[in-house]
Design an enzyme around this catalytic site. Structure first.
Site, PDB file in Angstrom:
ATOM      1  N   LYS A  17       0.809  -1.226   0.000  1.00 38.09           N
ATOM      2  CA  LYS A  17       0.000   0.000   0.000  1.00 38.09           C
ATOM      3  C   LYS A  17       0.840   1.273   0.000  1.00 38.09           C
ATOM      4  CE  LYS A  17      -4.541  -1.153   0.918  1.00 38.09           C
ATOM      5  NZ  LYS A  17      -5.856  -0.585   1.092  1.00 38.09           N
ATOM      6  N   GLU A  74      -5.937  11.231   8.479  1.00 41.97           N
ATOM      7  CA  GLU A  74      -6.351  11.037   7.089  1.00 41.97           C
ATOM      8  C   GLU A  74      -7.559  11.914   6.823  1.00 41.97           C
ATOM      9  OE1 GLU A  74      -6.158   6.926   5.158  1.00 41.97           O
ATOM     10  OE2 GLU A  74      -8.304   7.352   5.101  1.00 41.97           O
ATOM     11  N   HIS A  86     -17.632  -3.903   3.581  1.00 45.46           N
ATOM     12  CA  HIS A  86     -16.602  -3.763   2.544  1.00 45.46           C
ATOM     13  C   HIS A  86     -16.707  -4.802   1.439  1.00 45.46           C
ATOM     14  CE1 HIS A  86     -14.848  -0.636   4.925  1.00 45.46           C
ATOM     15  NE2 HIS A  86     -14.854  -1.432   5.966  1.00 45.46           N
ATOM     16  N   ARG A 145      -5.553  -7.585 -11.513  1.00 46.64           N
ATOM     17  CA  ARG A 145      -6.155  -8.854 -11.950  1.00 46.64           C
ATOM     18  C   ARG A 145      -7.523  -8.558 -12.558  1.00 46.64           C
ATOM     19  NH1 ARG A 145     -10.156  -8.465  -8.335  1.00 46.64           N
ATOM     20  NH2 ARG A 145      -9.650  -7.882  -6.200  1.00 46.64           N
TER      21      ARG A 145
END
Lengths: 504, 165, 504, 165
Positions: free
Chosen positions: A116, A201, A236, A293
């Site tokens: 990440k 954040e 999620h 992918r």
């Protein structure tokens, strides 16, 4: 052209890939676990090899065994699908070492996007916006954080570095309330994870999850196939996707599409990939991550653009150029996908296992189903609960929603509970119809009972009463008959008789 | 045969007059009722209106899934009803409740201890199945007894996990 | 908008129409025979009314009963589908008398196209070419016929006026051989039908059956949606259709399309209709007949143009304008339909009846199935043997054929025999792949065994031997077990036990 | 168990060694054989190759429908084979043949009369079903006997229509 492709996956995506290969005249090799002997991907493939017991780590995650099958079968390429080994850099590298094609990006691209912090740094360098924050900076003191906060802007989130699940998370609206909130966040993080480190954040308000499909070849061509709106999520997990996004216009699409292409180019990307963004209500967009992918929801892009993404993946993996330039990609109509999961929407979405005893697929104009299950197939607890993807296309979004309603109403799966009623309730929801939803919609504003009491309700209650009574009555009668009929059951004897006749 | 069907707080008296006629309340309706391919899927035509629904037996009721909505319906015949009212109500709240695994899976954690008092809705056990963690909750208040499982253990569907008194 | 549409049909086409109505928010009324209580069209409709016993003349052909249902249900429009009452002028007129819309052409158009001689005369007047011949002239002497023959041109056919089935038919190559052939034709006709009258018709050599889809509204707009190639027929039953025709080019399409529009205008046509042509190898085309209704093979046009023909039918029946002008109709890719019939291609295409015990539909990209059957449904001898239409779309004809092969290979229907192997053999046929076929292809040049001995053959023979042996062995073992287990079967008792637990 | 399978004029000796191994001729193969959902649909994996086929019992053989092609296969076990060869061949050609309706339908016409000599392949009866007329033909030469039907009559599946001697 490849002669033989090994599909290192199971379920609907293995079937999808086998279909693409068959339509290209390529032979297919399936691998399967002991629980999947009767799976469609085993039935449809030209070859099939057992990997091991049901749990994934003993079967579909066993790269060594899969590479053995490559050698044994003589496959010259491998398609990993999604999940399992699809984003394992070492697996992609092992394929190349073995001299066979990995139908996906280079190992270095998988690695660059898999970490990440590295992904974030890479795309920032390429000029791609990310959610502003201090995660990459490492441990900071309260003073440092208070100094940095105005640069990020309010509202913002304090998040635990070691964290997850909302523990140690605080929403901050102004600099004034921040010192106290920092203290309480550190306290909670300390007690939950034994680590009081936090970072800041930016809080993306009313965020939508919008992603761009990328296709790239090894000749340096990179194009995007437009966006997919994936904000309908629960825990999620995406549940419904649509293309195009009801939130998008041509200008923003062109801008974000160009950024997505830039992000892919930054890691020298080849093959199909997806750039995920968060988009706020003011149309600011932030890079979230790249999935290196094929994506579960690729069919909606296929229906909206006419591009066969899996066929195109195979094409570029062979070293050919893309079949399309960016200008040749046309967006036509609207596509929606509902993920059909074996879970009970009336019982907290609890997974449901068992044998599918009967099923009736919605068919007809504009309807596509990608599934790996069929009547007689057993849904086991070992794998993902997604058993089918129902995809529809319509000339307009309204027509696509009406068609999805019609298809959901027709769909019957007996033997396990499914979330079809969830999708039906969603398709009837005024906010969904209006395109007014964000990633928190399902968890914060949606209820299975929300829109029940409409003009149909009274009639439905009465019909439900009648149906239950008639069923109860029928079962009583049937049970009485069986007791009366007694212990003799003639059916086996009939069968023996038939057998004897045949062998006379 | 006369039945009482209770759904969404309403009671309906439903009488099966013969193969083709049902009385509901005061009205007599023409019905054509058939199961589809011997599955728990039923087609019902009532005075020309065509309905199809899943009807599953629940623990103490029938779950009717009709036009994308689920209706739990309790059905008792008149005789049962008389017996029950003679026995008096409220008995169902007492006695032992056995928490069973709703599906096969892996016990991730047990959040209660024996003899612990729990509230209705409190999470008792977390069970992993199909890559999802599922919280199994107390259906009513009570005291935890007989915990028969350990974290990390694999359980079968319907296996008894613990009891609530 | 109509509020409620009665669908006066059964099977896949009734389901197709119900789907269109549902997607438009219109309620639907099904009618059914005693054999069809469990049919999909009954299960999917909002209302359903019994017409009578299984035979069509006692149910689906009973216009009086259907009109009773219109009154009872309050339907404000009726869709006849194809077959049954779809081309009955009197039925269409009765609907209008009742004050409800007939979703189809005016009774006068049905009448004008229903009488072959009148249709021929009408289109000739409009300048549409027909197969030259003397059928409309009435009885002629040998001298008259010999005089007329050169005007028709050779080769030509002598046909029996009372005839059918090839009896009394003679192919004539030159005027010299004609007198003798006339005599023998008359003799054969006399003995077969008791009537020696004959007429002449031009022999269209290597004829292809190509038809144009027409849509017309009540505002005078008439457009065509391109052609369908329907030459793959057996006993005059279409089996495979494709759009576009592999024989067609843009110039011929424009020319024939314009002629088709002219033919429709000649009878003041409204709604969907099809103009059938014979086309010879020199690209001469001849009007054959007009079908004044929705056609079985309409989905291939839908897939090649993106137009929902049934939705468009409903639109123009409401008096609205067509949604498209001729210029807006775009042809994209290639579509093929295989009609899946319950008949055994290995036993002279004998119809097959019985209960469908299992089925597995091919799905995935580019595949559409229109069907009215499902596992558990009983195929009865009362109706048409067509149980499903398998339709695929591909970017090119080659891709569509490969996709159709893949879909046919996946399709499983257990319980009745089907003609799926016929379609598989056809899709492997080199002549079909080359587009080189005419209306006589199936009967004169095609065999189920034709292309068997390819590179797969030897392996298949061995695998077949093994499969049959393993199955025989399994049945022997099973039968032995049953005899050993004896007369007790516990399963019913389990059921009773479950029942008792539930009622504790 | 040893079997002889005859298909397309070829004979194969097939021996079922155990659940996972079959000998065919000289070769021993690893097989994984399973019926799908208890239907006459069989999945066979032979040394990694995956096949699926319909296998139906025919009158005296098995019909294997594999990859769009049909193969009729006669299977006998060794014991049967010895018995048959002892009894001598050719017996199947004599005796009575009963023409049965292959499906329910309506008799349109009967094209032969009792005691008429017919050829193999000659049309005996026309039966209408599913809007199609179907010609029922003589499977071998013979003499027509016992016509049990009349034109216009409705017949059930497998009903005997006439006999051939």
């Amino acid at each position: 052209m490849f002669k033989k492709v090994l599909v290192a996956n199971r379920g609907e995506i293995a079937v999808r890939i086998i279909r693409a290969c068959r339509e290209l005249g390529i032979e297919t090799v399936a691998v399967y676990s002991e629980a999947d002997r009767q799976s469609l991907h085993v039935r449809y493939a030209d070859e099939a090899y057992l990997l091991g017991p049901a749990p994934s780590r003993e079967s579909y995650l066993r790269a060594d065994k899969i590479l053995d099958v490559v050698r044994k079968s003589g496959a010259d390429a491998i398609h990993p699908g999604y999940g399992f080994l699809a984003e394992r850099e070492d697996f992609a590298a092992a394929c190349l070492d073995l001299g066979i094609a990995f139908i996906g990006p280079k190992p270095s691209s998988i690695a660059a996007m898999g970490d990440k912090a590295e992904a974030r740094a890479t795309v920032i360098k390429a000029g791609v916006p990310v959610v502003p924050g201090t995660e990459a900076v490492g441990n900071m003191t309260d003073d440092d954080l208070l100094r940095t906060a105005p640069n990020i802007g309010f509202p913002l989130l304090i998040k635990a570095t070691a964290g997850g699940g909302g523990k140690g998370m605080r929403e901050v609206k102004t600099i004034e309330e921040m010192p106290l909130l920092l203290q309480s966040a550190r306290r909670e993080a300390e007690s939950a994870f034994g680590d009081g480190d936090v970072y800041l954040e930016k809080l993306v308000e009313g965020a939508r999850h919008i992603e761009f499909q990328i296709m790239a070849d090894s000749h340096g061509n990179v194009i995007h196939l437009g966006e997919r709106e994936c904000s309908i999520q629960r825990r999620h997990q995406k549940l419904i996707e649509e293309a195009p996004s009801p939130f998008m216009d041509d200008e923003l699409r062109a801008k974000m599409g160009a950024v997505a292409v830039k992000a892919a180019q930054a890691v020298d990307y080849v093959n199909a990939g997806t750039i995920e963004f968060l988009v706020d209500k003011d149309r600011n967009y932030y890079f979230l991550e790249m999935n290196t992918r094929l994506q579960v929801e690729h069919p909606i892009t296929e229906m909206a653009t006419g591009v066969d993404i899996v066929a195109e993946q195979i094409r570029v993996a062979r070293g050919r150029q893309l079949s399309y330039t960016q200008e040749q990609i046309q967006f036509n109509g609207h596509a929606i996908e509902c993920r059909i999961n074996a879970e009970d929407p009336y019982n907290n979405f609890m997974p449901s296992t068992g044998r599918i005893t009967h099923s009736l697929l919605p068919t007809g104009p504009g309807v596509r189903i990608d599934t790996g299950v069929y009547p007689g197939f057993e849904i086991t607890p070992y794998y993902d609960p997604m058993i089918a993807k129902l995809i529809v296309w319509g000339e307009t979004r309204a027509q696509a929603i009406l068609r999805m309603r019609r298809a959901l109403e027709e769909y019957r799966i007996v033997g396990v509970r499914t979330n079809i009623p969830f999708h039906q309730t969603m398709m009837d929801s005024h906010r969904f119809m209006g395109g007014q939803y964000d990633t928190r919609f399902v968890e914060e504003r949606f209820s299975m009972d929300a829109e029940r009491k409409d003009e149909k309700y009274d009639a439905q209650v009465e019909i439900a009463a009648m149906l239950a009574t008639l069923t109860a009555h029928r079962e009583t009668e049937r049970s009485a008959q069986i007791v009366r009929r007694g212990e003799r059951d003639a059916s086996n004897w009939k069968w023996v008789g038939r057998w004897e006749r045949m062998h006379r | 045969m006369k039945y009482i069907a209770e759904v969404e707080g309403k009671e309906f008296e439903v009488e099966i007059l013969d193969e083709k006629r049902v009385r509901i309340g005061e009205r007599i309706l023409n019905v054509n009722f058939a199961s589809v391919n011997d599955q728990p899927v039923y087609s019902l035509i009532v005075d020309g209106k065509s309905y199809e629904a899943f009807v599953y037996p629940g623990e103490e009721d029938w779950q009717v899934l009709l036009q994308g909505r689920q209706f739990p319906v309790k059905v008792v015949d008149e005789r049962e009803r008389r017996l029950r009212s003679a026995a008096g109500g409220g008995a169902a709240q007492t006695g032992e409740f056995q928490l069973k695994a709703p599906m096969p899976g892996l016990i991730v954690s047990i959040l209660v201890e024996e003899e612990q008092q729990v509230e209705k809705g409190q999470v008792l056990v977390v069970l992993e199945s199909m890559k999802m963690q599922n919280e199994l909750k107390a259906p009513r208040a009570g005291v935890v007894r007989h915990i028969r499982i350990q974290p990390g253990e694999t359980v079968e569907q319907r296996q008894v996990l613990l009891a609530l008194h």
